[in-house]
Design an enzyme around this catalytic site. Structure first.
Site, short mmCIF file in Angstrom:
data_model
loop_
_atom_site.label_atom_id
_atom_site.label_comp_id
_atom_site.label_asym_id
_atom_site.label_seq_id
_atom_site.Cartn_x
_atom_site.Cartn_y
_atom_site.Cartn_z
N ASP A 212 42.37 39.72 52.30
CA ASP A 212 41.91 38.48 51.66
C ASP A 212 43.05 37.69 51.04
OD1 ASP A 212 42.41 40.38 49.73
OD2 ASP A 212 40.38 40.45 48.94
N ASP B 47 31.97 45.39 40.70
CA ASP B 47 30.63 45.04 41.18
C ASP B 47 30.40 45.54 42.62
OD1 ASP B 47 32.35 43.40 42.54
OD2 ASP B 47 31.41 41.51 41.94
N HIS C 104 32.53 45.01 45.17
CA HIS C 104 33.08 44.18 46.24
C HIS C 104 34.22 44.88 46.95
CE1 HIS C 104 35.82 42.22 43.05
NE2 HIS C 104 36.68 42.57 43.99
N GLU D 280 31.62 39.60 47.99
CA GLU D 280 30.90 39.71 46.72
C GLU D 280 29.43 40.09 46.95
OE1 GLU D 280 32.35 39.78 43.94
OE2 GLU D 280 33.41 37.95 43.38
#
Ligand code: GLP
Length: 236
Positions: A67, A136, A138, A143
């Site tokens: 990313d 979370d 990810h 996400e």
């Protein structure tokens, strides 16, 4: 799935580096999927040491990163391209032309995503994908959402991710709010996956990801479906 628990960040890093170096020794022209974040830094340091000793040769390796922040170019010290160059590529003999990070400054970001996936496909896919995990759940910057997103895409970062990543920036306001990330297809099609995580605060999300239901609300949970995944978790 192999879930290995160790008692220190250093052990996690050395074990991860061992797996990555074995991959490169067995297949010198491996395609390595690489990750940023604080977690993989120790593994990169260890690999650099072994490279310096003459134990590993990266000259035929290709790398594809997960990313990049939208709007940061590779000269920006907060960009993931800069991170990879400084923490790894500049210290080993990988050919920089064979290192790929999505271009967060592409005018046509959707086109960039398509081209990135096509490029990975042309390389024959990823041999070994290294992953960290966000609080979370990810992976890359995939996400939590209502569905899994398959291809490389632009994502609006969740507030909690922006907050978590603010520690790398002068202030939270400076954290880009969008990123471009590899989607689930390229990740799941990797021949092998190695996920590393460290610290007590990651324990709960690891349990949910690997022992709970498979749901796009916890993106890493899809990894339960992968046929060759190793998780190395250091409690400290
Ligand atoms: C970022 C990256 C992820 C990484 C995550 C965890 O959001 N895009 O690839 O896994 O941070 O970071 P850390 O390893 O610093 O906990």
């Amino acid at each position: 799935m192999k879930f290995i628990t160790v008692d220190s960040y250093d052990k996690m890093s050395r074990q991860a580096a061992n797996i990555i170096s074995a991959q490169v020794i067995i297949k010198p022209d491996s395609v390595l999927g690489l990750a940023t974040g604080s977690t993989p830094i120790g593994a990169y340091k260890q690999l650099i040491k072994w490279y310096e000793k003459g134990d590993i040769d990266f000259s035929r390796v290709t790398s594809v990163n997960l990313d990049e922040y939208v709007g940061l170019d590779g000269h920006d010290e907060q960009s993931y391209r800069y991170f990879m160059n400084k923490n790894f590529f500049e210290h080993i003999n990988i050919d920089l032309d064979n290192t790929y990070v999505p271009n967060g400054c592409a005018v046509d970001l959707q086109g960039e995503g398509k081209a990135y996936d096509e490029h990975i496909r042309q390389l024959g896919g990823i041999d070994l994908q290294l992953l960290g995990i966000g609080h979370d759940g990810h992976i890359g910057f995939n996400e939590p959402d209502d569905y899994f997103i398959k291809s490389t895409h632009v994502v609006d970062l969740h507030e909690s991710t922006v907050k978590a990543n603010a520690r790398f920036f002068a202030s939270e306001d400076e954290v880009p709010k969008r990123a471009i990330t590899m989607g689930m297809v390229s990740i799941m099609q990797a021949k092998k996956i190695l996920l590393i995580a460290s610290g007590k605060e990651k324990r709960e999300i690891l349990e949910k990801s690997f022992y709970g239901p498979i749901t796009p609300r916890i993106p890493a949970s899809i990894l339960q479906l992968h046929h060759d995944i190793t998780v190395i978790y250091s409690e400290n």
